[in-house]
Design a protein around this motif. Structure first.
Motif, PDB file in Angstrom:
ATOM      1  N   LYS A  86       0.842  -1.202   0.000  1.00 19.48           N
ATOM      2  CA  LYS A  86       0.000   0.000   0.000  1.00 19.48           C
ATOM      3  C   LYS A  86       0.871   1.244   0.000  1.00 19.48           C
ATOM      4  O   LYS A  86       0.629   2.177  -0.746  1.00 19.48           O
ATOM      5  CB  LYS A  86      -0.921  -0.002   1.231  1.00 19.48           C
ATOM      6  CG  LYS A  86      -2.110  -0.923   1.108  1.00 19.48           C
ATOM      7  CD  LYS A  86      -2.903  -1.006   2.390  1.00 19.48           C
ATOM      8  CE  LYS A  86      -3.384   0.330   2.869  1.00 19.48           C
ATOM      9  NZ  LYS A  86      -4.254   0.252   4.062  1.00 19.48           N
ATOM     10  N   GLU A 124       1.032   4.196  -2.827  1.00 20.77           N
ATOM     11  CA  GLU A 124       0.834   5.606  -2.499  1.00 20.77           C
ATOM     12  C   GLU A 124       2.026   6.433  -2.968  1.00 20.77           C
ATOM     13  O   GLU A 124       1.859   7.491  -3.588  1.00 20.77           O
ATOM     14  CB  GLU A 124       0.641   5.764  -0.989  1.00 20.77           C
ATOM     15  CG  GLU A 124      -0.647   5.161  -0.480  1.00 20.77           C
ATOM     16  CD  GLU A 124      -0.712   5.058   1.033  1.00 20.77           C
ATOM     17  OE1 GLU A 124      -1.784   4.685   1.520  1.00 20.77           O
ATOM     18  OE2 GLU A 124       0.291   5.350   1.719  1.00 20.77           O
ATOM     19  N   GLU A 125       3.217   5.950  -2.691  1.00 22.01           N
ATOM     20  CA  GLU A 125       4.427   6.666  -3.084  1.00 22.01           C
ATOM     21  C   GLU A 125       4.530   6.779  -4.604  1.00 22.01           C
ATOM     22  O   GLU A 125       4.868   7.826  -5.144  1.00 22.01           O
ATOM     23  CB  GLU A 125       5.658   5.953  -2.527  1.00 22.01           C
ATOM     24  CG  GLU A 125       6.939   6.701  -2.792  1.00 22.01           C
ATOM     25  CD  GLU A 125       8.158   6.072  -2.135  1.00 22.01           C
ATOM     26  OE1 GLU A 125       9.249   6.607  -2.340  1.00 22.01           O
ATOM     27  OE2 GLU A 125       8.019   5.058  -1.444  1.00 22.01           O
ATOM     28  N   TYR A 135      -7.417   2.396  -7.821  1.00 28.04           N
ATOM     29  CA  TYR A 135      -7.766   3.818  -7.729  1.00 28.04           C
ATOM     30  C   TYR A 135      -8.908   4.225  -8.665  1.00 28.04           C
ATOM     31  O   TYR A 135      -9.068   5.410  -8.950  1.00 28.04           O
ATOM     32  CB  TYR A 135      -6.536   4.673  -8.044  1.00 28.04           C
ATOM     33  CG  TYR A 135      -5.463   4.597  -6.986  1.00 28.04           C
ATOM     34  CD1 TYR A 135      -5.670   5.112  -5.711  1.00 28.04           C
ATOM     35  CD2 TYR A 135      -4.223   4.026  -7.269  1.00 28.04           C
ATOM     36  CE1 TYR A 135      -4.683   5.057  -4.745  1.00 28.04           C
ATOM     37  CE2 TYR A 135      -3.230   3.971  -6.301  1.00 28.04           C
ATOM     38  CZ  TYR A 135      -3.467   4.490  -5.043  1.00 28.04           C
ATOM     39  OH  TYR A 135      -2.483   4.440  -4.083  1.00 28.04           O
ATOM     40  N   PHE A 160      -5.367   9.662  -2.810  1.00 29.18           N
ATOM     41  CA  PHE A 160      -4.636   8.480  -3.268  1.00 29.18           C
ATOM     42  C   PHE A 160      -4.005   7.713  -2.105  1.00 29.18           C
ATOM     43  O   PHE A 160      -3.330   6.712  -2.314  1.00 29.18           O
ATOM     44  CB  PHE A 160      -3.574   8.859  -4.312  1.00 29.18           C
ATOM     45  CG  PHE A 160      -4.180   9.154  -5.654  1.00 29.18           C
ATOM     46  CD1 PHE A 160      -4.472   8.135  -6.538  1.00 29.18           C
ATOM     47  CD2 PHE A 160      -4.495  10.456  -6.015  1.00 29.18           C
ATOM     48  CE1 PHE A 160      -5.059   8.393  -7.764  1.00 29.18           C
ATOM     49  CE2 PHE A 160      -5.069  10.731  -7.249  1.00 29.18           C
ATOM     50  CZ  PHE A 160      -5.358   9.690  -8.125  1.00 29.18           C
ATOM     51  N   LEU A 161      -4.258   8.168  -0.884  1.00 25.82           N
ATOM     52  CA  LEU A 161      -3.825   7.396   0.281  1.00 25.82           C
ATOM     53  C   LEU A 161      -4.778   6.241   0.468  1.00 25.82           C
ATOM     54  O   LEU A 161      -5.995   6.432   0.458  1.00 25.82           O
ATOM     55  CB  LEU A 161      -3.804   8.282   1.537  1.00 25.82           C
ATOM     56  CG  LEU A 161      -2.774   9.416   1.523  1.00 25.82           C
ATOM     57  CD1 LEU A 161      -2.979  10.308   2.740  1.00 25.82           C
ATOM     58  CD2 LEU A 161      -1.365   8.862   1.501  1.00 25.82           C
TER      59      LEU A 161
END
Length: 82
Positions: free
Chosen positions: A9, A13-14, A43, A80-81
């Motif tokens: 995850k 995110e990164e 997403y 987007f987290l």
């Protein structure tokens, strides 16, 4: 949750944060190659929401912030987290 799930995850995110900060944006192909799934599986709703608002654009297999999206990029990227 296992450390593997948290790590994956965090990596997703990164990937999104770093990609969206760059003018060329995020490569859908690179996301799929790296994470083994299409970006829409992770997403999809966020992408749909911001494309509809005109804050994200998609062109030539890349997703990037529009000019308007850049002005509110912190709010967009927060979604987007995982």
């Amino acid at each position: 949750m296992s450390a593997d799930v948290i790590d994956k995850k965090g990596q997703m995110e990164e990937f999104m944060f770093l990609g969206l900060r760059m003018t060329q944006g995020v490569s859908k192909k690179e996301f799929q190659e790296y994470f083994g799934t299409v970006i829409e599986n992770i997403y999809g709703e966020v992408l749909k929401k911001y494309k509809k608002q005109g804050l994200l654009l998609e062109e030539s297999g890349r997703i990037f912030l529009s000019r308007e999206g850049i002005h509110v990029s912190n709010a967009v990227m927060a979604d987007f987290l995982l």
